[in-house]
Each structure stands twice: as structure tokens, then as C-alpha cells.
Write an enzyme that holds these catalytic residues in place. Structure first.
Site, short mmCIF file in Angstrom:
data_model
loop_
_atom_site.label_atom_id
_atom_site.label_comp_id
_atom_site.label_asym_id
_atom_site.label_seq_id
_atom_site.Cartn_x
_atom_site.Cartn_y
_atom_site.Cartn_z
N LYS A 93 0.82 -1.22 0.00
CA LYS A 93 0.00 0.00 0.00
C LYS A 93 0.85 1.27 0.00
O LYS A 93 0.45 2.29 -0.53
CB LYS A 93 -0.94 0.01 1.20
N GLU A 115 -10.34 7.23 3.47
CA GLU A 115 -11.26 6.32 4.15
C GLU A 115 -10.45 5.10 4.57
O GLU A 115 -9.42 4.80 3.98
CB GLU A 115 -12.36 5.88 3.18
N SER A 374 1.99 -9.67 -0.97
CA SER A 374 1.56 -8.28 -0.81
C SER A 374 1.89 -7.68 0.55
O SER A 374 2.04 -6.46 0.66
CB SER A 374 0.07 -8.15 -1.09
C1 PLP Z 1 -4.98 -4.02 1.53
C2 PLP Z 1 -4.27 -5.27 1.27
C3 PLP Z 1 -4.63 -6.14 0.20
C4 PLP Z 1 -5.82 -5.91 -0.67
O1 PLP Z 1 -5.83 -4.75 -1.41
P1 PLP Z 1 -5.59 -4.75 -3.00
O2 PLP Z 1 -5.96 -3.37 -3.39
O3 PLP Z 1 -6.48 -5.80 -3.59
O4 PLP Z 1 -4.17 -5.06 -3.22
C5 PLP Z 1 -3.86 -7.26 -0.02
N1 PLP Z 1 -2.80 -7.57 0.77
C6 PLP Z 1 -2.43 -6.77 1.79
C7 PLP Z 1 -1.25 -7.16 2.61
C8 PLP Z 1 -3.16 -5.61 2.08
O5 PLP Z 1 -2.77 -4.83 3.10
#
Ligand code: PLP
Length: 391
Positions: A93, A115, A374
Site C-alpha cells: 500500500k 477512508e 503483498s
Molecule cells: C490491503 C491489502 C490487500 C488488498 O488490497 P488490494 O488493493 O487488492 O491489493 C492485499 N494484501 C495486503 C497485505 C493488504 O494490506
């Protein structure tokens, strides 16, 4: 404010999806934002600044780690992990919030609003606002502030003001409505920093632009390590920002399979229908009354009844595949990666890991798969502890 009415603009479409379905006063703000984004998108000075902060603050580039142990116990294709979990604040993010706050600075605004649902985007936004000395207001449903008290404290520690929204059901949707009302009123000095590849144009395009750094790096890294492109790139999809960033530089490489993984409990791309939600058109889960359907995933970041417009298009055009993984499969993958590699993944990312383990077995060991990791799972350890205790 009713976001689902009024006019359509022919910009920012991916096939039939995307666009901007917002009231006229908000549309003016979106048009202005689009103009400003187009100016910086190819501006070398802006990009140099963006790269500087990605390197010096976020800690990029992050590695593409060969998961040798996981590959051995799984069998089949080689599994590589793109390490977004190693970024400052522990997830992808931060790439997007750094990009958007630099744009906000360019536009001369001194106040940022956002938000947040579970609090992850709120914390990322509060982080960069602290760094750039910009006033920060985070809208969060009252119910969510109670459930995520620690994230509220974290945002306040970073100097942000958290507004608990009592209207409606006190959930994310109500927080979005309040933030948009604030934006319409204060747009001259306020920037709305959106957290995923969703929302009216230009947000999905902008978020993709900033998250594309993921696949820009991974493509170079896999070519160095393997001398050829991967057989597949796998990412979890909530709103779709980490997935679109992980896919971006492979979309024009037809031999690379692009696989998005959603929770079985919120199968937006697998079962959704075209509809307008939060000011844009995408595949959406609707209830009998045609309202966005409440979803529940063990991974808070994947819990959204809509999805980015480009994913909706990649799905219907057949360029990308979207599959589902259940909460219990993700929980198992969470433990497998922890034990085999010493890497605790976020519950969101665990969905991608779980599917990669299935797909690897079907492919020869001469092929490779990139899993977009992610985020890291430190935030989820207590939740997993409680879930495993119950079993
Ligand atoms: C917020 C988040 C997601 C999901 O958000 P996307 O916009 O679909 O990437 C996925 N993995 C993590 C670790 C997150 O914090």
C-alpha cells in the site's frame, strides 16, 4: 450522497468497466485531478522524486526471493516471492500513498483525507502525511474503530485525526460517503487519497501507475534469475491494487498467465455482475435487492463487494484468470510458508500462496511462478492464534 446516480463520462474505461458515475460537483474535482495526474505521469522530475522516496523511505527495490524449501515440498514449478512484505509499513500500500501524496504536494494542497476499513490504508496514509508534514484526517466507520482500536491508536500516534462515522451502519461505505462529502466541500485545499485500484476515474489508472513498480522490478529480476519470463504471476485481489501492479508489465506478454485469487467468501470476479458501485462500473456482488452484498473474509483487505475496473475487463476479455481460495486453505498456506521459509505472510497474501501451491504441482520444474507477497503477517498473528485455538 448518492454515488450511484447521475452522469457518465467516457474517460477511464477498460472495455465496459470503469468510468466516473458521480454527482456534478464531484465530477469537477475528478476532472481537475485527472488533469494534474496527466501532467505528472510522464514528468521526469516527478518520477525522479517518486523513485527517490521509494528507495530511501520505502526500501525498494525489494527482492524476488526463490522459495527453495516451499518449492521442494510442493514439487513442480519454481516458486518465487515478490517481497512487498519487506516495504516500510509491511505491505504494497505504501507505493501508492507515496505517489499520491507527491501529487497532492504538487497540487499545493495542505490537507489529506482518506477512508479506511480495517485501518491498513489509514495507517499507510497517516505514515506519509507524518513524513511530509501534511494534515491528515481519516474517516472510519464507528463499528470499525471499535474493532480496530489498535490501528486507530497507531494513526493517532502518527499525528492523524480519526473521525468515527456513526451514520448508516458505521462501516467502510459510510466512511467513504463522509470522506467524499468532505472533499466536495474542501476540494481547494484537500486531496482525497484513495487506497486501491477502485473508484471513479482517474483513481484506478493512477493507482495502477504507482503500483506498477512491482512488476517493473519483478520482470527484470526474473529475467536475471531464470533467463525467461515466468509461467504465471499470482496475486490476491481485494480492490485489486497489488494484483494490477504485479500484472502490469506482463499484460502484453501473452505467454505469462495472470492469476488473481479472491476469497471464496467474497468471489467478486468469479460470481459478480456488471454494476455501478462507489462511482465506477465493475463486476460486483449484489444481493436480491440489487444492493452491494455484505461480504466476510478472514483477510480484512480482501473483503470488498466490488473490484477494480481493469480486473473486470481482464476477466471478461480472458487475459487474466480469477480463482477462489477459502479461508481455511489460506490459513493453511499461512502456516506452510511460515514453517518452510521463515516468512509469515499477511492473510491476504496467503490466498495467493495457497493457489500457487496448487498450480506449481501442475507445471514442470523448468517453469517458474511469481507469487506477489503483498504484505507481512505480523498484523494477523493474534487473529490466527485465536482461530487455531478454536479448531
Ligand atoms: C490491503 C491489502 C490487500 C488488498 O488490497 P488490494 O488493493 O487488492 O491489493 C492485499 N494484501 C495486503 C497485505 C493488504 O494490506
Amino acid at each position: 450522497m448518492n454515488m450511484l446516480s447521475e452522469k457518465t463520462v467516457s474517460k477511464g474505461y477498460y472495455g465496459d468497466f470503469g468510468g466516473s458515475f458521480v454527482p456534478e460537483d464531484l465530477q469537477k474535482v475528478m476532472d481537475h485531478l485527472e488533469g494534474q495526474f496527466l501532467k505528472v505521469q510522464d514528468d521526469p522530475k516527478f518520477n525522479e522524486e517518486f523513485r527517490y522516496y521509494l528507495r530511501e523511505y520505502v526500501g525498494r527495490e525489494n527482492p524476488l526471493t526463490f522459495a527453495e524449501n516451499l518449492t521442494r515440498v510442493t514439487g513442480g514449478a519454481k516458486l518465487y516471492l515478490k517481497r512487498e512484505d519487506l516495504n516500510h509499513t509491511g505491505a504494497h500500500k505504501i507505493n501508492n500513498v507515496v505517489g499520491q501524496i507527491l501529487l497532492a504536494k504538487r497540487m499545493g494542497v495542505n490537507r489529506v483525507i482518506a477512508e479506511t476499513g480495517a485501518g491498513q490504508h489509514g495507517v499507510a496514509t497517516a505514515t506519509v502525511c507524518a513524513m511530509f508534514g501534511i494534515e491528515c484526517v481519516i474517516y472510519m466507520g464507528k463499528l470499525d474503530t471499535e474493532r480496530q482500536a489498535l490501528n486507530v491508536f497507531r494513526m493517532e500516534l502518527l499525528g492523524a485525526k480519526v473521525v468515527a462515522v456513526e451514520k448508516g451502519q458505521g462501516r467502510l461505505k459510510d466512511a467513504v460517503d463522509e470522506a467524499l462529502a468532505d472533499l466536495v466541500q474542501n476540494h481547494k485545499d484537500t486531496f482525497y487519497l484513495l487506497g486501491s485500484a477502485v473508484g471513479p476515474h482517474p483513481y484506478p489508472t493512477m493507482v495502477k501507475h504507482f503500483q506498477s513498480v512491482i512488476s517493473e522490478e519483478s520482470k527484470r529480476q526474473i529475467l536475471e534469475k531464470e533467463g525467461k519470463l515466468p509461467a504465471a504471476v499470482i496475486a490476491c485481489t481485494g480492490g485489486g491494487s497489488n494484483a494490477i501492479g504485479a500484472f502490469a508489465h506482463y499484460i502484453d506478454e501473452p505467454e505469462v498467465r495472470l492469476v488473481g485469487v479472491e476469497p471464496s467468501e467474497a468471489p467478486t470476479l468469479s460470481e459478480g455482475v456488471p454494476a455501478v458501485i462507489h462511482g465506477f462500473k465493475c463486476l460486483t456482488l449484489l444481493d436480491e435487492k440489487g444492493e452491494p452484498k455484505p461480504t466476510y473474509s478472514i483477510a480484512a483487505g480482501l473483503d470488498y463487494p466490488g473490484v477494480g475496473p481493469e480486473h473486470s475487463f481482464l476477466k471478461v476479455s480472458g487475459r487474466a484468470e480469477y480463482v477462489t481460495i477459502s479461508g481455511s486453505e489460506a490459513l493453511e498456506a499461512f502456516q506452510i510458508l511460515s514453517r518452510t521459509e521463515g516468512i509469515i505472510p499477511a492473510l491476504e497474501s496467503s490466498h495467493a500462496v495457497a493457489h500457487a501451491i496448487k498450480l506449481a504441482k501442475e507445471l514442470p520444474d523448468s517453469e517458474s511462478i511469481i507469487i506477489n507477497l503483498s504484505g507481512r503477517g505480523d498484523k494477523d498473528v493474534e487473529q490466527v492464534f485465536n482461530m487455531l485455538k478454536k479448531e
